[in-house]
Structure formats: C-alpha cells, structure tokens
Design an enzyme around this catalytic site. Sequence first.
Site, PDB file in Angstrom:
ATOM      1  N   TRP A  67      -5.912  10.367   4.469  1.00 26.50           N
ATOM      2  CA  TRP A  67      -7.326   9.981   4.593  1.00 26.50           C
ATOM      3  C   TRP A  67      -8.070  10.485   3.357  1.00 26.50           C
ATOM      4  CZ3 TRP A  67     -11.810  13.084   4.805  1.00 26.50           C
ATOM      5  CH2 TRP A  67     -13.001  12.333   4.912  1.00 26.50           C
ATOM      6  N   ASP A 124     -17.063  13.486  15.660  1.00 24.99           N
ATOM      7  CA  ASP A 124     -15.913  14.322  16.017  1.00 24.99           C
ATOM      8  C   ASP A 124     -16.206  15.311  17.133  1.00 24.99           C
ATOM      9  OD1 ASP A 124     -13.680  13.411  14.302  1.00 24.99           O
ATOM     10  OD2 ASP A 124     -15.068  13.910  12.685  1.00 24.99           O
ATOM     11  N   ASP A 151      -8.411   5.921  13.866  1.00 20.93           N
ATOM     12  CA  ASP A 151      -9.255   7.009  14.362  1.00 20.93           C
ATOM     13  C   ASP A 151     -10.400   6.334  15.119  1.00 20.93           C
ATOM     14  OD1 ASP A 151     -11.584   8.763  14.386  1.00 20.93           O
ATOM     15  OD2 ASP A 151     -10.492  10.108  13.055  1.00 20.93           O
ATOM     16  N   LYS A 166     -11.774   3.971   7.444  1.00 22.92           N
ATOM     17  CA  LYS A 166     -13.053   4.448   7.951  1.00 22.92           C
ATOM     18  C   LYS A 166     -14.141   3.468   7.558  1.00 22.92           C
ATOM     19  CE  LYS A 166     -15.692   8.750   7.970  1.00 22.92           C
ATOM     20  NZ  LYS A 166     -15.529  10.194   8.056  1.00 22.92           N
ATOM     21  N   GLU A 199      -5.388   6.091   6.921  1.00 22.25           N
ATOM     22  CA  GLU A 199      -6.476   6.139   7.903  1.00 22.25           C
ATOM     23  C   GLU A 199      -7.750   5.542   7.318  1.00 22.25           C
ATOM     24  OE1 GLU A 199      -7.492  10.161   9.024  1.00 22.25           O
ATOM     25  OE2 GLU A 199      -8.912   9.511  10.571  1.00 22.25           O
ATOM     26  N   HIS A 248      -5.848   8.951  15.775  1.00 22.28           N
ATOM     27  CA  HIS A 248      -6.656  10.165  15.797  1.00 22.28           C
ATOM     28  C   HIS A 248      -7.628   9.968  16.943  1.00 22.28           C
ATOM     29  CE1 HIS A 248      -6.423  12.252  11.614  1.00 22.28           C
ATOM     30  NE2 HIS A 248      -5.358  12.449  12.361  1.00 22.28           N
ATOM     31  N   ASP A 255      -8.209  14.714  16.899  1.00 22.02           N
ATOM     32  CA  ASP A 255      -9.029  14.986  15.713  1.00 22.02           C
ATOM     33  C   ASP A 255     -10.490  15.186  16.121  1.00 22.02           C
ATOM     34  OD1 ASP A 255     -10.092  15.221  13.185  1.00 22.02           O
ATOM     35  OD2 ASP A 255      -9.880  13.101  12.653  1.00 22.02           O
ATOM     36  N   HIS A 279     -13.917   5.757  13.712  1.00 25.46           N
ATOM     37  CA  HIS A 279     -14.033   5.149  12.379  1.00 25.46           C
ATOM     38  C   HIS A 279     -14.349   3.671  12.354  1.00 25.46           C
ATOM     39  CE1 HIS A 279     -11.773   8.521  10.034  1.00 25.46           C
ATOM     40  NE2 HIS A 279     -12.749   8.970  10.782  1.00 25.46           N
ATOM     41  N   ASP A 338     -19.515   9.010  13.677  1.00 23.97           N
ATOM     42  CA  ASP A 338     -18.203   9.657  13.714  1.00 23.97           C
ATOM     43  C   ASP A 338     -18.386  11.168  13.761  1.00 23.97           C
ATOM     44  OD1 ASP A 338     -15.470  10.118  13.446  1.00 23.97           O
ATOM     45  OD2 ASP A 338     -15.596  10.119  11.256  1.00 23.97           O
TER      46      ASP A 338
HETATM   47  C1  RNT Z   1     -12.352  12.182   8.655  1.00 26.65           C
HETATM   48  C2  RNT Z   1     -11.039  11.810   9.237  1.00 26.65           C
HETATM   49  C3  RNT Z   1      -9.941  12.783   9.008  1.00 26.65           C
HETATM   50  C4  RNT Z   1     -10.303  14.210   9.237  1.00 26.65           C
HETATM   51  C5  RNT Z   1      -9.158  15.170   9.281  1.00 26.65           C
HETATM   52  C6  RNT Z   1      -9.585  16.574   9.083  1.00 26.65           C
HETATM   53  O1  RNT Z   1     -13.341  11.304   8.989  1.00 26.65           O
HETATM   54  O2  RNT Z   1     -11.187  11.553  10.591  1.00 26.65           O
HETATM   55  O3  RNT Z   1      -8.868  12.427   9.796  1.00 26.65           O
HETATM   56  O4  RNT Z   1     -11.049  14.359  10.409  1.00 26.65           O
HETATM   57  O5  RNT Z   1      -8.184  14.769   8.431  1.00 26.65           O
HETATM   58 ZN    ZN Z   2      -9.334  11.226  11.667  1.00 28.35          ZN
END
Ligand code: RNT
Ligand code: ZN
Length: 415
Positions: free
Chosen positions: A184, A295, A258, A227, A225, A285, A325, A261, A293
């Site tokens: 990523w 998290d 993810d 986004k 990955e 993720h 994640d 994303h 996003d």
């Molecule tokens: C960031 C991505 C990525 C990170 C990690 C730490 O937007 O989601 O995967 O969260 O690699």
């Molecule tokens: Zn991620």
Amino acid sequence: MGLYYNVAKERFAESGIDCEKAIEKLKEIPLSVHCWQGDDVVGFDGGGAASGGIQTTGNYPGRARTPEELMADIEKAFSLMPGKKRLNLHASYAILGDDLGKTDRDAYEPKHFAPWVAFAKKLGLDGIDFNPTMFSHEKVKNGLSLSSPDEEIRTFWVRHCQACIRIAEYFATEMNGHCMMNIWIPDGFKDVPADRLSPRLRLKKSLDDILSVDYDRSKVSIAVESKVFGIGVESYTVGSNEFYQNYAAKNQICCLLDNGHYHPTEVVSDKIPALLAFYDKIALHVTRGVRWDSDHVVLYEDELKEIAKEIVRNDATDKVMIGLDYFDASINRLSAWVTGQRAMEKALLYALLLPNDKMKELQEKSEFTELMVLQEEVKDLPFGAVWEEYLDRTGVRRDYFNEIKKYENEVLRLR
Ligand code: RNT
Ligand code: ZN
C-alpha cells in the site's frame, strides 16, 4: 458442554444447520492480526508518529514503545482471541539493534525480523504476513513513493519492496507455510492534478521492477491495496481500484480489498465474489470506516456479516486471506484489538450457521418470497449459545474486559 448450547444445537438442526460442523470449520480459518493496533502504527525504525495518509487519534495510556512491550501486549491480546491467528507485520517493525540509524529501509534483511519469527513460533501462530512500509519516512517526498518523478526516491522504494520480498520468503520458510505481502502506498495529490497518467505509469514501472526479482510464488503472494482517497490527498490517488485490479490481473498477483477504501455506497462484500470469479486468492483488510476511512475498531455489524457470508457460502475460506486493519488510540488498545478480532470471528460463525445451500437453491428457483422469509427467520436463531460454546472450546472466556483492565493496571499504567 452447556445445556444452553444443546438446546441451541437442536434448534439450529431443525433449520438444517449443523453447529458442530460450523464450530470445527471456524477453528480452521486463520485471521491475520495486525501488529500496528498496539502502538498507533509508529513502529521501531525511527519514523515517529504515523504520517503519510495514516492518522491515529487519541492518547490512551500504555502505548507499546519497544519490541518487548509490543510483544508482551500481543501475547496478552492474542490469549484472549479465539481461533487460529497469524501475525501481520509492517517493515517499520524491524528490530534493528546496532543497525538503527545506519541501515535504511531499502537494506532491511531477514535478520532484522528474526525476533518476530521466534516470537510467532513461541505463540504457535499459523504464520506471519508482511507489508512494506511506504509512509512515516523522509523518502516519501511530496507525498509520493513508488510513483515519484524523482528517480532516486522511486528506486529507493523499489529496493525496499524487493527487500521485503526476501523477508516475506524468510517468514514463509521459517513458519513452514505462506506469507501474504501487501503493498500500500499513500501516493496522491491534495488538489486537482494536471496529469493523472504519468504517476500511474511510474507506479506500474515500479511494480514491474519489484516483481522482476525471483521469488517463490508458492511461499509468497504479493497483493496491491487500492484506495479511493486519503486525508491530504483528496483529489487523486495513484493506486486506485481500477489501476491495481488491472495490474494484478495482468501480472497474476493479488488484490487486497480494504473495506475503508471505497466510495461510501460501495461494499467489499460484493467485490469478493466478483474477484473470486477471476482470482485463486484475494486478501482483505477488515476495518470500519466512520464517514471516511477512519480505521475504527471492527464491530459485529451488517456489512461485516455480509463480508463473512461471501467468504463462507462461496466456499472461499482458503482463498480469501482475512487480515485486520484498524487502530484506535483513544481506548485501551488491547481491548480494541480483541473486540475487533472477536467481531470478525462472530461474523464468520454467523455465516457458517446459515442455511446457505437452501437459500441458494431458493434464489436459483426464483422463490424470492420464501427466500426473504427464511433470511429473516434465521436472524433470531440462538447464535449466542453457539458463540459461547466456540469460546469454551477454543479455551478463551467470554469476559475479556476484566482481564484487560487488570493488565492495564499492572502493566500499561506503569509505562
Ligand atoms: C491505509 C491502508 C493500509 C494501512 C496499514 C497500516 O489506508 O489501509 O493498509 O492501514 O498498512
Ligand atoms: Zn488497509
């Protein structure tokens, strides 16, 4: 075996569902648990607070500051998580020793991760997964890494990813299995770009360069990955969904989805079967975005259940590599870890306890009225009793909060 469970098991059986089979199956599904919940994505290689499209908020006491502290926290948290676990590491968690300040990320070697291997073996983990770290570093210049127009920057990160492939291979060999290495990058622009293609062509070239090293594909899978946007890069992301999906398909690598994303009304649960039609393996993720996003800690919610359903009913538990994640620094970090991991496990159990074949059949026959009724009916089957039985059989207690509170008082508060 609880009385409560026996009654529940019979009730499920009346609906044609085998609880024993579900429990046994769940025990075998590995979850790749991210190391970065324990220290707010800081790492040990000198980057300091996370930067470059990643933000942690909060300063709850007890952040792990050293490898020893993080390992102790992981050990404690993992002991409260049911099921099979893998450890997901970032390159920034290298344990450099005397090389700290001398060896940069493009020269990391397996030896810098040897203590992690020893640790994973000690805990009897299923494996280690890995991520190159292209953030929190001075060589992410003007917000760009693998897509940088500066050749020195671009090739630095290519070398970093190549070094990471070696390390991923080492993990796979040592752990006697497989390693998912996920790429990523934060690359993008805050405001309207003048050229959207050139950065993507450079990213493409960088990925080609990375993949030009020989590696054992039976040991290491490489994922990319995508986004849609990040804080500070609202207008353009180089590694977009279309870019990476095409790259992955053409180069026979994996996509990592993810669920934070994508556009707000897009769902990863629907993307899983779309990719399963083309790929042997996909990576996830699992996170929880709140308005963006963000998290947040994963909770047992509808979209999580939907994701689990797509994995289970498509018989894809060995094709979809589930990684977690999320990072919350505003609450107890161990509790955050365990709550999210248990939510994922719950969602999988929930999906395993559905009359999936029956429902599929109704859809095939266009019996949509009955399908709707059945889908509603199964929602109130006594799931909780089976969950408790699963916890019992995997040797963890239902209560984890008090255990964590004790650890907080005895360990975290002293930091
Ligand atoms: C960031 C991505 C990525 C990170 C990690 C730490 O937007 O989601 O995967 O969260 O690699
Ligand atoms: Zn991620």
